[in-house]
Motif scaffolding. Structure first.
Motif, PDB file in Angstrom:
ATOM      1  N   GLU A  84       0.841  -1.212   0.000  1.00  0.00           N
ATOM      2  CA  GLU A  84       0.000   0.000   0.000  1.00  0.00           C
ATOM      3  C   GLU A  84       0.873   1.259   0.000  1.00  0.00           C
ATOM      4  O   GLU A  84       0.618   2.208  -0.752  1.00  0.00           O
ATOM      5  N   ASN A  85       1.938   1.227   0.810  1.00  0.00           N
ATOM      6  CA  ASN A  85       2.838   2.385   0.881  1.00  0.00           C
ATOM      7  C   ASN A  85       3.566   2.601  -0.442  1.00  0.00           C
ATOM      8  O   ASN A  85       3.721   3.725  -0.916  1.00  0.00           O
ATOM      9  N   GLU A  92       1.938   9.350  -5.735  1.00  0.00           N
ATOM     10  CA  GLU A  92       2.428  10.715  -5.429  1.00  0.00           C
ATOM     11  C   GLU A  92       3.409  11.178  -6.489  1.00  0.00           C
ATOM     12  O   GLU A  92       3.385  12.313  -6.956  1.00  0.00           O
ATOM     13  N   ASP A  93       4.325  10.247  -6.904  1.00  0.00           N
ATOM     14  CA  ASP A  93       5.310  10.575  -7.943  1.00  0.00           C
ATOM     15  C   ASP A  93       4.620  10.954  -9.248  1.00  0.00           C
ATOM     16  O   ASP A  93       5.004  11.899  -9.931  1.00  0.00           O
ATOM     17  N   ASP A  94       3.551  10.148  -9.580  1.00  0.00           N
ATOM     18  CA  ASP A  94       2.811  10.427 -10.818  1.00  0.00           C
ATOM     19  C   ASP A  94       2.185  11.818 -10.792  1.00  0.00           C
ATOM     20  O   ASP A  94       2.177  12.542 -11.778  1.00  0.00           O
TER      21      ASP A  94
END
Lengths: 96, 635
Positions: A84-85, A92-94
């Motif tokens: 999940e992390n 978040e990167d996307d």
């Protein structure tokens, strides 16, 4: 109005992965549990054989099934949380 | 047995009840919406929910029933602990997160999430009601068993008292107060059970169990061939004799009292406990009215063997050496038998020296080895299957997934529950064996083993353990009634009958349902007095595993599952399980008939009803595929 979840659960990108891991771990545990039932019915005398710490197979196997459930649960949670992390970090990167 | 109430247990009991009521009243102020009433607003932290899960699950069946069954039947009682815990593996790995994602208040929501089918709403709603009611029976029986020693009140008063308090809790505050009651009770139960086990292991074993313990007398028979013609010791006269497959029994008159004795193979007579029901309604306990207190607590060590040597007492032990000492020693169990004699019904509990090696493996209750038959083995397998698959299908467990905010929290709270419940179940083996060997057992009620063991450590621990046990019943009954009221208000009235309800009106219906279900539970709790509560819970597991489990699993894992398949599977699983229970040997005894007359030879229906439910789902789903495909094409 009445068919939505009690609390919004959000998007679950890891759900397929968790389902796969969960089913595999369940099958593994079910095999150990089934073996316990089979020994009890097919070779019950085996359950009286001493194993360790002065305990027989019945008590050791019984405690073992309970402790195995606890350990398997902790491992499953660790695997799911890690995935999940990872997926959350990728998302978040996307976004960035 | 006669119990004398004392002040401390009453004060602690009242304190527990008062705390529960205060929590309910405080929570009630915040419970006006349906979401708050049925699912605590989805706002419970996972850690609280995890222990509340344990509180829900460690019901009277676990604390009173399992410990009692271990105390009377050894390892066979522990099989329930193993099965109950193993069921959580299924709940965690397969059911928890998907059910959280699919549902809202009830498990019917989850089943119906893809279909919006009236059939599913009706059948799943009824199934939730039925499982909840079957699960409520043992809780109420446990409540009745508890108040007798705690408050000195009759069984039915305890049942009515618990029913009334719970109706108040549920009808005022719903799931939030239930959760906090369960959290407190779950935590207290685990802490004080640990204290009890530490004290027990530290005490070790002693042949002389206590100063008050009755000195069971052994007499020598004078025999002429196989027939006993007199007693060597003076003062005893033979006034009756009875023999059957269980052995030979003599009624001896001594000091004006008639009591039954068992004749052993070596010509000795061992003292038994007996209750004689005469035709005129008089009941004699060991030949005297109950008030004379001649009916004793039982259970002691016959031989204590440590490192191959027989000893009088062990002193403090470790958990492992506690179990290994039992394994190498011999325990006197009191085994029940019944027969009719001279127009009176005699219930007798005779002494049975039992090797520890037999106590610590299956066989004393579930016949899998000595005296086993294919049916008795099937009964064992059937129970273990129902316990494994039943947990994840219990309505009051399923609704707890909706009290947290996310699937991740549902998972975490399930894991915390497994840790807490698993630890407690390991303790049950020690508590049960401790009760078996501490001279505390009431042969009339296996359910009282754990509190009576605590009593052997003094009134304070007895009071605390009994009060917690009572809170256990209160909490679990509350959870079950919330689940049942959700089924009525949400699944049946709102969704199936499509009665237009405002949010507030729905809560009112839920509360009224809680009162109705509570009243049914009170009635059934009085009717089933005396049955082991864990055995009764086994039935609830069988119904849940048969009615709900196949539907949940196939919905999650088989894409061809249809609404009609689910509704039929729930109906067939529920009806077949209940029908098989009603035709079982245990129920035939309840009807006043012989167990051997039962139409169904198994006590546990799971091995028949679970596959039947699966089969129904598959066949009906396959038969209704065409329609589904057509509907899809039309869309």
């Amino acid at each position: 109005m009445l068919h939505e979840p009690a609390a919004p659960s959000g998007k679950e990108p890891a759900s397929e992965f968790k389902k796969r891991v969960g089913v595999r771990m369940f099958i593994a545990y079910a095999v150990v549990y089934t073996s316990f039932i089979v020994i009890n019915t097919a070779a019950p005398k085996l359950m009286g054989k001493p194993v360790a710490f002065g305990l027989n197979l019945a008590v050791t196997y019984g405690f073992g099934l309970i402790i195995l459930a606890i350990i398997a649960g902790i491992i499953y949670n660790a695997i799911c949380t890690k995935k999940e992390n990872e997926l959350a970090a990728d998302e978040e990167d996307d976004v960035k | 047995m006669i119990y004398n109430a004392s002040l401390m247990p009453i004060i602690l009991f009242l304190a527990i009840v008062a705390s529960v009521l205060i929590i309910s009243i405080l929570s009630a102020r915040k419970t006006s919406s349906a979401k708050a009433y049925f699912a605590a607003g989805g706002s419970i932290p996972w850690s609280i929910n995890g222990i509340a899960f344990a509180g829900d699950y460690l019901s009277a069946a676990s604390f009173l029933g399992i410990c009692g069954m271990i105390a009377f039947s050894g390892y066979d009682g522990f099989l329930y602990s193993i099965g109950y815990l193993a069921g959580w593996v299924m709940a965690l790995f397969v059911v928890a997160e998907p059910m959280k994602k699919l549902g809202k208040y009830t498990f019917t929501d989850a089943l119906d999430s893809k279909f919006n089918s009236p059939g599913i709403q009706l059948m799943a709603g009824i199934s939730t009601l039925m499982v909840s009611i079957f699960y409520l029976i043992p809780q109420m029986v446990g409540a009745g068993a508890l108040v007798t020693p705690l408050l000195g009140l009759p069984h039915y008063v305890g049942v009515i008292m618990v029913g009334s308090i719970v109706i108040f809790i549920v009808a005022t505050a719903g799931m939030k107060s239930t959760t906090y009651v369960q959290f407190i009770k779950g935590a207290l139960l685990i802490v004080f059970s640990t204290v009890l086990v530490v004290m027990l292991v530290n005490r070790g074993f002693n042949k002389d169990v206590s100063e008050d313990y009755h000195d069971f007398v052994e007499l020598t028979a004078i025999a002429d061939g196989d027939e006993v013609t007199g007693i060597s010791e003076s003062g005893y006269e033979i006034s009756g004799r009875y023999s059957d497959g269980k052995g030979s029994f003599l009624r001896l008159t001594n000091n004006g009292y008639d009591n039954w004795w068992k004749v052993s193979d070596d010509g000795k007579l061992t003292e038994a406990l007996s209750i004689v029901d005469s035709e005129n309604g008089v009941k004699l306990y060991n030949g005297a009215p109950i008030e004379e207190q001649r009916f004793y607590p039982v259970g002691h060590m016959d031989k204590i063997v440590v490192n191959g040597e027989e000893v009088e007492a062990t002193g403090p032990l470790t958990p492992f050496s506690y179990l290994s000492t039992i394994e190498s020693s011999t325990v006197i169990r009191f085994v029940k038998h019944g027969f009719d004699f001279e127009g009176e019904h005699v219930s007798i509990w005779f002494q049975e020296p039992t090797a520890g090696s037999e106590i610590l493996r299956p066989g004393l209750k579930f016949k899998v080895d000595k005296d086993s038959t294919p049916i008795s083995k099937l009964n064992f397998v059937s129970l273990m299957i129902a316990l494994f698959f039943g947990t994840s299908a219990l309505p009051h467990v399923l609704i707890r997934y909706y009290t947290v905010s996310s699937p991740k929290d549902a998972r975490k709270s399930t894991i915390l529950a497994i840790i807490a419940i698993g630890f407690f179940y390991i303790l049950t083996l020690f508590i049960g064996l401790g009760a078996m060997t501490s001279g505390v057992l009431d042969v009339e009620s296996s359910n009282m083993a754990a509190p009576l063991l605590a009593k052997s450590f003094g009134k304070v621990l007895f009071s605390i353990i009994s009060a917690i046990a009572f809170a256990t019943v209160l909490g679990t009954v509350s959870g079950l009634i919330v689940a049942a009221s959700g089924a009525v208000a949400h699944d049946l009235v709102d969704k199936y009958f499509k009665v237009k309800l405002t949010d507030r009106r729905k809560v009112v219906i839920g509360k009224l349902s809680a009162v109705g279900v509570g009243l049914i539970a009170i009635l059934l709790g009085i009717m089933f007095k005396g049955m082991n509560v864990s055995f009764l819970v086994g039935w609830a597991f069988s119904i849940a595993a048969s009615a709900n489990f196949p539907a949940i699993i196939m919905l999650l894992f088989w894409k061809k599952t249809t609404a009609k398949g689910i509704a039929s599977s729930v109906a067939v699983g529920m009806i077949s399980a209940i029908a098989l229970i009603l035709l079982s040997p245990s129920m035939f005894e309840r009807y006043g008939l012989s167990a051997s007359q039962a139409i169904m030879p198994l006590d546990n229906p799971g091995i028949i009803s679970i596959p039947l439910s699966f089969l129904t789902l598959v066949i009906v789903s396959l038969l209704t595929q065409k329609k589904v495909n057509t509907e899809k094409a039309d869309n």
